[in-house]
Design a protein around this motif. Sequence first.
Motif, mmCIF file in Angstrom:
data_model
loop_
_atom_site.group_PDB
_atom_site.id
_atom_site.type_symbol
_atom_site.label_atom_id
_atom_site.label_comp_id
_atom_site.label_asym_id
_atom_site.label_seq_id
_atom_site.Cartn_x
_atom_site.Cartn_y
_atom_site.Cartn_z
ATOM 1 N N LEU A 176 0.788 -1.227 0.000
ATOM 2 C CA LEU A 176 0.000 0.000 0.000
ATOM 3 C C LEU A 176 0.822 1.281 0.000
ATOM 4 N N PRO A 177 1.862 1.442 0.840
ATOM 5 C CA PRO A 177 2.602 2.716 0.832
ATOM 6 C C PRO A 177 3.255 3.040 -0.506
ATOM 7 N N TYR A 178 3.436 2.040 -1.361
ATOM 8 C CA TYR A 178 4.089 2.256 -2.648
ATOM 9 C C TYR A 178 3.097 2.234 -3.807
ATOM 10 N N LEU A 179 1.825 2.217 -3.486
ATOM 11 C CA LEU A 179 0.772 2.176 -4.495
ATOM 12 C C LEU A 179 0.206 3.574 -4.676
ATOM 13 N N PRO A 180 0.071 4.077 -5.907
ATOM 14 C CA PRO A 180 -0.457 5.432 -6.121
ATOM 15 C C PRO A 180 -1.924 5.518 -5.742
ATOM 16 N N PRO A 181 -2.427 6.719 -5.488
ATOM 17 C CA PRO A 181 -3.824 6.861 -5.041
ATOM 18 C C PRO A 181 -4.830 6.228 -5.973
ATOM 19 N N GLU A 182 -4.606 6.348 -7.299
ATOM 20 C CA GLU A 182 -5.594 5.790 -8.231
ATOM 21 C C GLU A 182 -5.637 4.267 -8.175
ATOM 22 N N GLY A 183 -4.567 3.633 -7.610
ATOM 23 C CA GLY A 183 -4.570 2.183 -7.471
ATOM 24 C C GLY A 183 -5.640 1.703 -6.506
ATOM 25 N N LEU A 184 -5.982 2.542 -5.519
ATOM 26 C CA LEU A 184 -7.016 2.184 -4.555
ATOM 27 C C LEU A 184 -8.420 2.361 -5.131
ATOM 28 N N HIS A 185 -8.511 3.110 -6.230
ATOM 29 C CA HIS A 185 -9.820 3.382 -6.809
ATOM 30 C C HIS A 185 -10.175 2.411 -7.925
ATOM 31 N N GLY A 186 -9.308 1.432 -8.158
ATOM 32 C CA GLY A 186 -9.597 0.452 -9.192
ATOM 33 C C GLY A 186 -9.258 0.911 -10.584
ATOM 34 N N ASP A 187 -8.490 1.994 -10.739
ATOM 35 C CA ASP A 187 -8.108 2.455 -12.071
ATOM 36 C C ASP A 187 -7.149 1.460 -12.716
ATOM 37 N N PRO A 188 -7.149 1.372 -14.042
ATOM 38 C CA PRO A 188 -6.221 0.465 -14.732
ATOM 39 C C PRO A 188 -4.772 0.848 -14.441
ATOM 40 N N PRO A 189 -3.898 -0.119 -14.234
ATOM 41 C CA PRO A 189 -2.488 0.194 -13.965
ATOM 42 C C PRO A 189 -1.844 0.913 -15.151
ATOM 43 N N SER A 190 -0.884 1.780 -14.859
ATOM 44 C CA SER A 190 -0.140 2.483 -15.893
ATOM 45 C C SER A 190 1.323 2.570 -15.473
ATOM 46 N N LEU A 191 2.184 2.990 -16.399
ATOM 47 C CA LEU A 191 3.609 3.073 -16.106
ATOM 48 C C LEU A 191 3.910 4.056 -14.978
ATOM 49 N N SER A 192 3.035 5.022 -14.777
ATOM 50 C CA SER A 192 3.266 5.996 -13.699
ATOM 51 C C SER A 192 3.141 5.363 -12.323
ATOM 52 N N TRP A 193 2.545 4.153 -12.236
ATOM 53 C CA TRP A 193 2.523 3.436 -10.955
ATOM 54 C C TRP A 193 3.954 3.187 -10.475
ATOM 55 N N ASP A 194 4.812 2.726 -11.401
ATOM 56 C CA ASP A 194 6.202 2.452 -11.039
ATOM 57 C C ASP A 194 6.937 3.741 -10.679
ATOM 58 N N VAL A 195 6.615 4.841 -11.379
ATOM 59 C CA VAL A 195 7.229 6.133 -11.062
ATOM 60 C C VAL A 195 6.894 6.526 -9.628
ATOM 61 N N TYR A 196 5.638 6.370 -9.240
ATOM 62 C CA TYR A 196 5.215 6.705 -7.876
ATOM 63 C C TYR A 196 5.976 5.846 -6.861
ATOM 64 N N ALA A 197 6.082 4.541 -7.124
ATOM 65 C CA ALA A 197 6.762 3.646 -6.189
ATOM 66 C C ALA A 197 8.234 4.015 -6.044
ATOM 67 N N ILE A 198 8.896 4.325 -7.164
ATOM 68 C CA ILE A 198 10.298 4.740 -7.108
ATOM 69 C C ILE A 198 10.432 6.049 -6.342
ATOM 70 N N GLY A 199 9.493 6.969 -6.545
ATOM 71 C CA GLY A 199 9.522 8.229 -5.810
ATOM 72 C C GLY A 199 9.413 8.022 -4.315
ATOM 73 N N VAL A 200 8.557 7.089 -3.897
ATOM 74 C CA VAL A 200 8.418 6.787 -2.474
ATOM 75 C C VAL A 200 9.732 6.238 -1.923
ATOM 76 N N MET A 201 10.358 5.311 -2.664
ATOM 77 C CA MET A 201 11.610 4.725 -2.195
ATOM 78 C C MET A 201 12.730 5.762 -2.151
#
Length: 352
Positions: A176-201
């Motif tokens: 969860l801490p590495y998942l972007p907000p739209e991931g909780l809303h059921g939106d289709p995954p996109s490459l920006s998901w990985d960008v968000y996770a890298i930003g968190v790390m």
Amino acid sequence: MREAPGIELLEQVSVTNLSEVWRGRSVSFGAPVAVKFAAGPASAASLSAEAEIASRLVSRGLTGIVPAHFVAYPEPHLVLPWMGGRTLRHIIDGIRTEDDRGRACRILMHVMVNTAAVHREGVLHGDLKPENILIGEGYLPWLTDFGMARLIHTARLDNQVSRSLDTTGEAWGGTLPYLPPEGLHGDPPSLSWDVYAIGVMLHEVLMDRRPDRAASPEALRAYLPWEMVDLLVASLAWSPADRLPDMPRFCDRLRPYQEELALTGIARIGIRIQRRCMVGVGAFFILYRHLCALALLATYAGIVVLAVLWRAPIVLLCFLPFVILHFVVRWEGPETNEEAALRKSGQVKSGA
């Protein structure tokens, strides 16, 4: 008891709602291996997809990808090389000094480059987090757990978000801490998901905490260069439209600072001294400029007072050297070609 043909299972390493990982040894070759068993039909499909994606990326010559072999019987499982059991989570938790931080940054830079190469192949990881980045020999990172994006999306749509909220390591492994907000809303995954996770790390490595416990961007600028704060904000944007779209663009933005972030030892001390010296020199000239302006104003006021009291026009001639000095202080260098073109086009007036 779990069973994997041709493999002696030695110990259970981890258990989540999605899979069960064991450390084992190949009976034929004696090589250490990791075996990941599926926790259910959906997880079995994910393991099959993970093996397919990993094989495709390795065949395209990408480095830093853990190869995986899918076996359907007697129970679905993956066979992977055993990397030693160390992950980026151990590196981050072990940060005690600035040298440790520099090494963690260097590892994360490798992760970014590898993820950028994956994105160029049109593949989304979808579940990047420190636990899914294995650390091999020479502190080289290896990406694992591909093919999870589809499963995460399905779980969100099936209203299983409550299971993902368990960050104790027993459910979704702290995704969860590495998942972007739209991931909780059921939106289709996109490459920006990985960008968000890298930003968190990256935030976690630089600031010793995740951005959900961070200060405002203004407060962060007290600890990080302004450009780095802007990059973190661009990678952690709440809206996907405001976020960097993929890792190649993230790496392009980070490139001017990555060498400095990964420095350790004397080199890191040297760059800090250099930066402080540059800041000190800049502050000196700014102060000098303001003092000159104050001196000019005081001198002008004094000359005006003398001219009024003495009623002597000759005193006004004293203005000339100070007017010249005034323009020297205000001069900001020769006009550039771009500034000249703008002035000639009428967009900028001369002397403005």
